[in-house]
Structures are given as structure tokens and as C-alpha cells.
Design an enzyme around this catalytic site. Sequence first.
Site, mmCIF file in Angstrom:
data_model
loop_
_atom_site.group_PDB
_atom_site.id
_atom_site.type_symbol
_atom_site.label_atom_id
_atom_site.label_comp_id
_atom_site.label_asym_id
_atom_site.label_seq_id
_atom_site.Cartn_x
_atom_site.Cartn_y
_atom_site.Cartn_z
ATOM 1 N N SER A 152 1.029 -1.200 -0.045
ATOM 2 C CA SER A 152 -0.099 -0.072 0.022
ATOM 3 C C SER A 152 1.047 1.221 -0.037
ATOM 4 O O SER A 152 2.055 1.403 0.451
ATOM 5 C CB SER A 152 -0.962 0.119 1.232
ATOM 6 O OG SER A 152 -1.653 1.435 1.185
ATOM 7 N N TYR A 171 -2.559 -1.148 10.343
ATOM 8 C CA TYR A 171 -2.657 -1.444 8.663
ATOM 9 C C TYR A 171 -1.506 -0.980 8.091
ATOM 10 O O TYR A 171 -0.768 -1.797 7.417
ATOM 11 C CB TYR A 171 -3.965 -0.473 8.139
ATOM 12 C CG TYR A 171 -3.922 -1.125 6.451
ATOM 13 C CD1 TYR A 171 -4.491 -2.262 6.150
ATOM 14 C CD2 TYR A 171 -3.324 -0.096 5.708
ATOM 15 C CE1 TYR A 171 -4.643 -2.369 4.647
ATOM 16 C CE2 TYR A 171 -3.561 -0.166 4.223
ATOM 17 C CZ TYR A 171 -4.025 -1.416 3.753
ATOM 18 O OH TYR A 171 -4.128 -1.837 2.451
#
Length: 317
Positions: A164, A176
Site C-alpha cells: 500500500s 494497517y
Amino acid sequence: MWLYLAALVGLYYLLRWYRERQVVSNLRDKYVFITGCDSGFGNQLARQLDLRGLRVLAACLTEKGAEQLRDRTSDRLETVILDVTKTDSIAAATQWVKERVGDRGLWGLVNNAGVVHSPAYSEWLNMEVYVNVLKVNLLGVIEVTLSMLPLVRKAQGRIVNVSSILGRIAFFGGVYCSSKYGVEAFSDVLRRELQHFGVKISMVEPGFFSTGMTNVQESLEKLKQTWEEVPTHIKESYGQKLFDAYYNQIKQGLLGASTNLNLVTDCMEHALTSVHPRTRYSSGWDAQFFFIPLSYLPTSLADYILTRSWPKPAQAV
């Protein structure tokens, strides 16, 4: 001087463009295993590669997701149920793949499965959330990769790990981001360790895209639920006013997410089919023209740019 520099830069990009246009031969004979194919990037990639003629082995978490994918693809595509947090499930999927690829080995492994619990402040989340997210996003990637690696090595194939842009510059969603930084580190080490085996490792770093993981209603409901479960003394430190402002910021961010998933899956496809794949692919305009340049700035300047619009806590000093 500047003319020579511009010419050198232009020549570099011309040569890179030429190299990256070279395509691997005999793609129709190559098998690619993709995790997280129920929806989102994995689902889109499975259908995309199937249309191109590759032998797609699609791993879904649910039978419903697998059935829906089979209904939209050719008979070449096969599905298997996989929970990347369970060792037995990974072992069973690896044996299933081995039976299909035989002596050819596995050309491509795409670690796409991932979860986002809640885009909440780190202190608002309990340890169970941290453990669950890390199990899927990081430990799942590692265990699936190590289990499938002998098959990939046999084919001198490719491993594509979906990270990401939050694995390059972290500014919210602490758990995350932590999981994606781990994916980046694991991929970097693996790439260096496997270079003499002919295995190539690529990372895809999407910006903000609209997928099942970033569903606006579900994400906002999780954020509300997380806030409701925060201990009182922590709530008092941040304050309801901060939460309301933060909630609205997250909502606007989710509503502005790109719906063009091809910007990501085209990068995945290139990493699997190009003779010279890139090490990293930053997908999306926000990733390429904001977050990546931002990551090269001095930390204090990047902090200021990222947090200047954040609401202040009730007990700020």
C-alpha cells in the site's frame, strides 16, 4: 548543461519503456495463484488474466465468492477456498496447486488478500484488532509465500505482493500501516535472497481505491463502533469534538477513493507478464504525485503537511 541532463533523463525513460514492453513467451501455459479473489483487486485481476489466456488459480475466502467468480470467467479458471490465517488451509491450498501445476511449477504468486479493520487512532484499537490484521496482512503473506516458494522457484517465476502507499509513508491507521511496512520489508529481503534462483519479486503500492475493504458505510460503522468501545479515560483525552471532525475527514477520503481498479491490476499484470518487471509499482494519481514525493521530504516537513488539518485533542498541550 540542462539540455544534456534533460536528454539523459529522456533516454533513460525511453530505454525503460522499451524494456518494459517485452512480454514473457508462452503465457497460456503459465499458472498464476491469486489470494483474496472474492472481490476487489484480486477478483479483477483473476478475470483480467483469464481473458489474457493464463491459467488462473483463484483463492477465495468464501464459496459464494468463488462461485460468483467462476460464473464470470472461462473454464480455465479454477478456484479454491483459502483462509490465509490458518496453516492447515494454506497447506491444503498448496497441495491443490501442486497437483495442477505438476513439474512446470507455479509461474506467479499474487499475495493480495488483506483486511482493514477501522481507520481509527492507534490508541482506540485493542490488541485483538492488531493481532487479527497482522495475521492476514503480514503473517498470511509470509506463510503463503514460504509454502508456495518451492513451486515458484521451480518455474523461476514471479511473486507479487500487494502492499500500500501506506507502506511507504504512514500517517493514519497504525495497525494497517504496520502490516504493510512489514510486507515491504519481507519483499525486499526475499528479492535479494532469491535473485540467484531466477525468481523476481514485485510490490504493488495502491493509493486510495474503492473496494470491499474501503466500503464507505461499513468503514464508518466500524469507526463509530471502535469509538464507542474506547475506554472513558481515553475518550476524555481526545474528546467527542475531535472524533466528529475526524469522522468527517475519513468520510470525505473514502468518498474520494478511485473506482478505477485497473490502475492497480494493470500493474499486477505487468509484474507477471513483462520480461523486466519493476520492483515497485505505485498505483493511482494520489500515490504517484502526492504520497511518493511526500515520502522523500524531510520528516518534519512531511509531518506538517500531513497533520496540519487534523483536529486537536480535547486535552492537547
